[in-house]
Write a protein that holds these residues in place. Structure first.
Motif, PDB file in Angstrom:
ATOM      1  N   ASN A 316       0.832  -1.302   0.131  1.00 61.50           N
ATOM      2  CA  ASN A 316       0.045   0.110  -0.095  1.00 61.50           C
ATOM      3  C   ASN A 316       0.946   1.257  -0.028  1.00 61.50           C
ATOM      4  N   ASN A 324      -3.344   7.687  -5.225  1.00 56.01           N
ATOM      5  CA  ASN A 324      -3.114   6.668  -3.798  1.00 56.01           C
ATOM      6  C   ASN A 324      -3.935   5.500  -3.970  1.00 56.01           C
ATOM      7  N   THR A 338      -5.070   4.038   4.682  1.00 50.71           N
ATOM      8  CA  THR A 338      -4.151   2.754   5.066  1.00 50.71           C
ATOM      9  C   THR A 338      -5.166   1.690   4.860  1.00 50.71           C
ATOM     10  N   ASN A 357       1.786   1.080   3.745  1.00 55.88           N
ATOM     11  CA  ASN A 357       0.665   0.987   4.696  1.00 55.88           C
ATOM     12  C   ASN A 357       1.176   2.100   5.744  1.00 55.88           C
ATOM     13  N   TRP A 505       1.095   4.599   3.145  1.00 54.16           N
ATOM     14  CA  TRP A 505       0.123   4.737   2.095  1.00 54.16           C
ATOM     15  C   TRP A 505       0.311   5.995   1.442  1.00 54.16           C
TER      16      TRP A 505
END
Length: 562
Positions: A316, A324, A338, A357, A505
């Protein structure tokens, strides 16, 4: 038929011999004294065990690796991860990042244990305002991210380095208390709550019948025991000075030698974190590393090469400016902020989200040149050596703060003191003065001391007598008049600067390389930084000895007194 009976008899005889040899009491190899009997003084030999990891942890077999070795570029021109071969001992590490649900457990315990201490609860709350941006509509995350059940498996963010440290202490105590109660070494949760009927006022609740919350150090020092606390399965006390027989045979609390309690949870060191993220053990055979890594997975790309998962993003992160999540109808990493802590494939150590993440706090204090200066075995920068204060030096009882934890003072010597020195020092601390008569300014339980950055300059005369200068328990460079490590430049780096690693992230792929490192002040927080815990492994470092050659280890021959 005769041979069959003969062979069976021989097998049974051998088995009986084995049982009889196992039942023989163990003896000291140096004195011949028999262990674990009250008849000769109660010398103890505990069962040798290799402890299992605490809840949530997986074992990481240590070894040598090149710290900073996976970095293939330095786009920030920091020159702060110079390659250095080091050895990391085996340890345990959280399989996942600490989640919102984990943190809610922590907050719930504080709320029911100290219902009238609003300051303690407030200080433990994550800073949910980290989501606010002047030109971004993130207000729903401020209100919902930590508490809404939709986010309960997502990593906790908005937690400072200091808060993460407090959580580690709390988690250690709750884990060890639960082990003791579930095995009836302390009164069980059910009995403490009044048994099956759960009678009100029976002493249950968050503290399980204790006057103060359970603390591992205080328990191991023998300061948590007695009626309403002791469990039915407490180990027998072999000390001949202890009284009682039969059902009233003397019992004792669990000791560290029993190997029952877990080592403390803590933040991993930077070297441990980087080693665990790379997981080169999966690419190693006969001490040869077949392939290096840029990320926690093999290959130079960030997409899966697998037949069924080909093209899927492996972590991520932010692919580029304004991207994103990918395009609606075909989200690339399946997350916009996240993702749940068990998302994506684990690395070869079984650890999830060691890239992307959220970034993760590590224990080290930041210095640009740490890789060049730290030891090559178990490297770490950030030591602040402390001693537990004694409320009664002659009895060895620890002084406690209002939360039942031992008060810790900066270490005043780099070696074991003489008994007379230790008594004089502890009496001076308890009387409000240091051993040389100056006012004692030692902070309670590691609290910051104004003007000293969290430490108190030691005043032990012997330290000055033998070395020419006072012993410094702070090994971060804090007390240097001129900090040459920082090259005399203007900088925001100080001893409160702590490292975080791993990418998030909202970071580009570069930051997912395990060797990259950034820093932030220990009392600051971010929507892009979380953490996971580690634990020291004691004993043999080899995790999977099965199927590997070993040199034989012979047992000591029993001694017969003549």
């Amino acid at each position: 038929m005769k041979s069959i009976f003969t062979n069976t008899a021989l097998v049974l005889l051998g088995f009986g011999t084995l049982l009889s040899s196992c039942s023989k009491p163990q003896q000291s190899q140096k004195t011949g004294m028999t262990y674990n009997t009250r008849n000769n003084g109660g010398y103890l030999r505990f069962k040798q065990t290799h402890p299992t990891p605490g809840p949530g942890l997986v074992p990481i077999e240590g070894g040598t690796f090149v710290l900073g070795g996976s970095a293939d570029q330095d786009v920030t021109y920091d020159y702060n991860n110079v390659r250095r071969r080091v050895t990391v001992p085996s340890f345990y590490m959280d399989e996942t990042e600490v989640s919102n649900q984990d943190w809610l457990d922590y907050l719930h315990w504080i709320n029911i244990t100290f219902p009238n201490d609003g300051e303690l609860y407030y200080n433990a709350l994550p800073d949910t305002l980290v989501w606010r941006k002047p030109l971004s509509y993130n207000e729903p995350y401020v209100e919902n991210y930590m508490r809404h059940p939709a986010f309960q498996d997502y990593p906790v963010v908005g937690v400072s380095w200091d808060q993460a440290q407090d959580y580690c202490v709390w988690r250690t105590d709750r884990t060890n208390e639960n082990i003791l109660r579930e095995n009836n070494y302390m009164m069980t949760w059910k009995d403490a709550a009044g048994g099956k009927k759960g009678k009100a006022g029976a002493g249950g609740g968050a503290q399980g019948g204790l006057k103060e919350p359970f603390n591992t150090d205080i328990y191991l020092n023998g300061q948590i025991r007695g009626a309403g606390v002791d469990g039915k399965n407490m180990p027998r006390d072999q000390n001949p000075n202890a009284t009682g027989t039969g059902k009233n045979a003397p019992r004792r609390p669990v000791r560290i030698e029993d190997g029952i309690l877990k080592q403390g949870y803590r933040l991993p060191s930077e070297a441990e974190w980087e080693y665990a993220a790379l997981a080169l053990a999966g690419n190693t055979e006969f001490e040869n590393i077949n392939d290096g890594k840029v990320y926690p997975w093999n290959g130079l790309g960030v997409r899966s090469p697998g037949r069924k998962t080909r093209g899927l993003i492996l972590a991520n992160f932010k692919r580029g400016s304004g991207d994103n999540a990918g395009v609606g109808g075909g989200l690339n990493d399946k997350a916009d902020i996240t993702a749940p802590v068990r998302s994506y494939e684990p690395n070869d150590f079984g650890l999830y989200n060691m890239a992307g993440n959220v970034n993760e706090w590590v224990a080290d204090t930041y210095r640009q040149t740490s890789f060049e200066e730290v030891e090559d075995f178990n490297p770490f920068r950030g030591n602040q050596f402390t001693n537990k204060r004694l409320a009664d030096p002659t009895k060895g009882l620890y002084a406690k703060d209002k939360y039942g934890r031992p008060i810790k003072d900066p270490s005043r010597s780099n070696k074991k003191q003489k008994y007379s020195e230790m008594i004089a020092q502890q009496q001076g601390l308890n009387n409000g003065t240091a051993p040389n008569g100056t006012p004692n300014a030692a902070p309670a339980n590691g609290a910051a001391q104004p003007g000293t950055g969290g430490t108190v300059p030691p005043t032990t005369p012997d330290a000055i007598k033998y070395s020419g200068k006072a012993y410094n328990p702070d090994f971060r460079g804090e007390n240097d008049a001129v900090n040459t490590v920082l090259y005399g430049s203007t900088t925001l780096v100080n001893d409160h600067s702590k490292i975080y690693k791993g990418g998030s992230w909202n970071d580009l792929a570069y930051w997912m390389n395990p060797a990259t490192r950034r820093f932030m002040d220990e009392d600051e927080a971010s929507a892009e930084v979380g953490f996971r815990c580690a634990m020291t492994m004691v004993g043999a470092p080899e995790i999977h000895p099965e199927g590997k050659p070993h040199l034989p280890v012979k047992k000591a021959k029993p001694y017969k007194a003549r």
